[in-house]
Design a protein around this motif. Structure first.
Motif, PDB file in Angstrom:
ATOM      1  N   LYS A 109      -5.818  -9.247  -1.736  1.00 44.41           N
ATOM      2  CA  LYS A 109      -4.590  -8.337  -1.650  1.00 44.41           C
ATOM      3  C   LYS A 109      -5.026  -6.833  -2.176  1.00 44.41           C
ATOM      4  O   LYS A 109      -4.421  -5.699  -1.584  1.00 44.41           O
ATOM      5  CB  LYS A 109      -3.644  -8.794  -2.542  1.00 44.41           C
ATOM      6  N   TYR A 110      -6.123  -6.622  -2.780  1.00 42.13           N
ATOM      7  CA  TYR A 110      -6.548  -5.247  -3.445  1.00 42.13           C
ATOM      8  C   TYR A 110      -7.473  -4.755  -2.777  1.00 42.13           C
ATOM      9  O   TYR A 110      -8.314  -3.666  -3.322  1.00 42.13           O
ATOM     10  CB  TYR A 110      -6.800  -5.495  -5.026  1.00 42.13           C
ATOM     11  N   PRO A 132      -4.276   3.828  -2.415  1.00 42.17           N
ATOM     12  CA  PRO A 132      -3.392   2.730  -1.992  1.00 42.17           C
ATOM     13  C   PRO A 132      -2.851   1.736  -3.162  1.00 42.17           C
ATOM     14  O   PRO A 132      -1.786   1.227  -3.341  1.00 42.17           O
ATOM     15  CB  PRO A 132      -4.179   2.135  -1.006  1.00 42.17           C
ATOM     16  N   ILE A 133      -3.694   1.662  -4.415  1.00 38.24           N
ATOM     17  CA  ILE A 133      -3.167   0.937  -5.560  1.00 38.24           C
ATOM     18  C   ILE A 133      -2.557   1.891  -6.511  1.00 38.24           C
ATOM     19  O   ILE A 133      -2.937   2.481  -7.314  1.00 38.24           O
ATOM     20  CB  ILE A 133      -4.290   0.074  -6.088  1.00 38.24           C
ATOM     21  N   ASP A 134      -1.173   1.442  -6.593  1.00 35.08           N
ATOM     22  CA  ASP A 134      -0.285   2.460  -7.704  1.00 35.08           C
ATOM     23  C   ASP A 134      -0.859   2.550  -9.148  1.00 35.08           C
ATOM     24  O   ASP A 134      -0.692   3.668  -9.376  1.00 35.08           O
ATOM     25  CB  ASP A 134       1.016   2.134  -7.477  1.00 35.08           C
ATOM     26  N   PHE A 149       0.990  -1.242  -0.092  1.00 31.89           N
ATOM     27  CA  PHE A 149       0.107   0.038   0.189  1.00 31.89           C
ATOM     28  C   PHE A 149       0.929   1.415   0.074  1.00 31.89           C
ATOM     29  O   PHE A 149       0.264   2.478   0.166  1.00 31.89           O
ATOM     30  CB  PHE A 149      -0.907  -0.058   1.245  1.00 31.89           C
ATOM     31  N   ASN A 150       2.062   1.192   0.040  1.00 32.53           N
ATOM     32  CA  ASN A 150       2.893   2.256  -0.239  1.00 32.53           C
ATOM     33  C   ASN A 150       3.534   2.474  -1.334  1.00 32.53           C
ATOM     34  O   ASN A 150       4.563   3.304  -1.709  1.00 32.53           O
ATOM     35  CB  ASN A 150       4.122   2.483   1.004  1.00 32.53           C
ATOM     36  N   LEU A 151       3.098   1.645  -2.361  1.00 31.97           N
ATOM     37  CA  LEU A 151       3.845   1.733  -3.936  1.00 31.97           C
ATOM     38  C   LEU A 151       3.365   2.873  -4.297  1.00 31.97           C
ATOM     39  O   LEU A 151       4.232   3.558  -5.329  1.00 31.97           O
ATOM     40  CB  LEU A 151       3.237   0.624  -4.769  1.00 31.97           C
ATOM     41  N   THR A 152       2.227   3.448  -4.186  1.00 34.31           N
ATOM     42  CA  THR A 152       2.008   4.786  -4.760  1.00 34.31           C
ATOM     43  C   THR A 152       2.924   5.786  -4.162  1.00 34.31           C
ATOM     44  O   THR A 152       3.484   6.660  -4.949  1.00 34.31           O
ATOM     45  CB  THR A 152       0.557   5.170  -4.460  1.00 34.31           C
ATOM     46  N   GLY A 198     -13.716  -1.694 -10.515  1.00 32.23           N
ATOM     47  CA  GLY A 198     -13.865  -1.035  -9.577  1.00 32.23           C
ATOM     48  C   GLY A 198     -13.265  -1.610  -8.373  1.00 32.23           C
ATOM     49  O   GLY A 198     -12.510  -2.518  -8.263  1.00 32.23           O
ATOM     50  N   PRO A 199     -13.324  -1.098  -6.940  1.00 29.14           N
ATOM     51  CA  PRO A 199     -12.656  -1.358  -5.883  1.00 29.14           C
ATOM     52  C   PRO A 199     -13.270  -2.744  -5.401  1.00 29.14           C
ATOM     53  O   PRO A 199     -14.287  -3.016  -5.667  1.00 29.14           O
ATOM     54  CB  PRO A 199     -12.785  -0.302  -4.663  1.00 29.14           C
ATOM     55  N   ILE A 200     -12.256  -3.636  -5.114  1.00 30.60           N
ATOM     56  CA  ILE A 200     -12.708  -4.947  -4.668  1.00 30.60           C
ATOM     57  C   ILE A 200     -13.160  -4.672  -3.191  1.00 30.60           C
ATOM     58  O   ILE A 200     -11.973  -4.278  -2.335  1.00 30.60           O
ATOM     59  CB  ILE A 200     -11.454  -5.941  -4.708  1.00 30.60           C
TER      60      ILE A 200
END
Ligand code: NAG
Ligand code: NAG
Ligand code: NAG
Ligand code: NAG
Length: 373
Positions: free
Chosen positions: A252-253, A295-297, A184-187, A244-246
């Motif tokens: 994981k997402y 959170p998802i880059d 979650f820190n990839l962005t 869209g958001p899971i």
């Protein structure tokens, strides 16, 4: 000499004077360098410290936004979501390892920017030896960079920080920031890179952004990019649309409503590997300053493009979900499948080496029917 004649000195004295004068002249000739050094003012602490980088005053670590915890849904979120919410306003982290200025001193055609976890040393080594090797392809310069954060436990962090320091000294391809390297820190990692690039490598014509477990056919990429203008929009990869958001906790997402109420994501390219032009990197950088981190880059980059009125596009040669053999008589590891591709996700390290070797065999012959696009 005139005065010597008046004094009528004897020959021995003349010889002695000549010898003395010569000696004196000789010693004067030799001495200036030594004296000059002695005459220099004492070195200042700054001068002595050069060329180690200037030390920044210790920055206070970014504080958690504790008011986030007041949200009624906060307590029931998994730890990674809670951490994301508490720290998503933090965007300024010290750079622990930088690359030498020579990295972008000459015009860079394709900058390979690879997100890597601190302990993935083996993968980095392999990339350096295979498709990520810094070289010229058709006269165009390729450069390699790894984006890395820090390990979460202090003990592990000390170990890997030393490892990354050694890698940085040996290869000059490590950009490491002092933040916890997590999914979650990839962005955050992406945004820190874009900020770094603005001042340090803004001239790179194209960027390949990818993960350290992909196989990129960098020679093919250069051919493909040669037909494009770095001053125009380009953002290509494996396009993902209408998702869209899971909201399932096990994924994981998983992205809960407390992070976004929106039920759709803008079109985006899968984060395993995508290409962008200098123009588009600048546009994304602008948008990233305005938007809240997500959170998802790869979705976040889709949001940046949408804000700038730009669209990501698909390239059939970028297969971030892997490649299936077109026929059961052929192995999916046949180099001929990969010969015309740009990028394929997920390779085991040894496969990466074998594939690179196979593709570089001058006698690699492929029949037409094995081409997959
Ligand atoms: C902290 O979170 C609140 C919402 O819970 C938000 O309004 C505020 O702007 C945040 N502060 C910072 C520094 O981001
Ligand atoms: C991101 O990094 C910061 C700084 O190390 C950390 O405080 C935060 O918990 C991390 N966030 C996630 C989701 O791991
Ligand atoms: C390279 O970047 C510098 C500033 O970073 C800029 O002044 C210069 O015009 C750029 N050159 C090219 C060829 O884009
Ligand atoms: C290419 O040639 C070398 C020796 O010339 C041989 O060892 C190798 O097996 C050949 N590779 C292929 C794919 O035919």
């Amino acid at each position: 000499m005139r005065c010597l004649r008046h004094l009528r000195p004897n020959a021995t004295l003349i010889l002695a004077i000549v010898a003395f004068t010569l000696l004196l002249l000789f010693s004067l000739q030799l001495s200036p360098p030594t004296r000059k050094v002695q005459e220099q003012p004492p070195a200042t602490p700054e001068a002595l410290a050069w060329p180690t980088p200037p030390t920044h005053p210790a920055r206070a670590p970014c504080q958690a936004n504790t008011s986030m915890a007041n949200h009624p849904d906060f307590a029931k979120q998994p730890k990674n979501v809670q951490d994301f919410l508490l720290y998503k306003h933090c965007r300024d982290f010290p750079l622990l390892q930088d690359v030498p200025p020579s990295k972008c001193a000459q015009p860079v055609f394709l900058l390979l920017v690879i997100k890597s976890s601190p302990t993935n040393y083996g993968r980095r080594e392999l990339l350096r030896r295979t498709w990520g090797r810094e070289r010229k392809v058709r006269g165009l310069q390729l450069r390699l960079l790894f984006l890395v954060g820090t390990a979460s436990s202090p003990h592990q962090a000390r170990k890997v920080n030393r490892l990354l320091q050694l890698e940085a000294q040996t290869h000059g391809d490590i950009l490491q920031w002092d933040f916890h390297d997590s999914f979650f820190n990839l962005t955050l990692k992406q945004v820190l890179f874009l900020q770094w690039q603005e001042t340090r490598c803004a001239n790179a014509s194209f960027v390949l952004n990818g993960d350290d477990d992909v196989f990129a056919h960098t020679d093919n990429m250069v051919s493909y990019l040669q037909d494009h203008d770095p001053g125009r929009h380009l953002f290509v990869g494996q396009l993902i649309q209408n998702v869209g958001p899971i909201r399932a906790l096990w994924s994981k997402y998983y992205v809960p409503k407390v992070v976004t109420q929106n039920e759709r994501y803008p079109p985006y390219c899968a984060g395993g590997g995508f290409l962008l032009s200098r123009f588009t990197a600048a546009a994304v950088r602008r948008a990233a300053l305005v938007l809240d981190l997500f959170p998802i880059d790869d979705v976040f980059l889709g949001m940046c493009l949408e804000l700038e009125g730009l669209k990501p596009t698909s390239h059939s040669g970028i297969r971030t979900s892997g490649v299936r053999a077109p026929s059961q008589h052929l192995s999916s590891f046949d180099p001929c499948f990969y010969r015309d591709l740009l990028l394929v996700h997920r390779f085991l390290p040894y496969e990466m080496l074998l594939m690179w070797d196979a593709l570089n065999q001058p006698n690699l012959t492929c029949s037409k029917q094995t081409r997959i696009y």
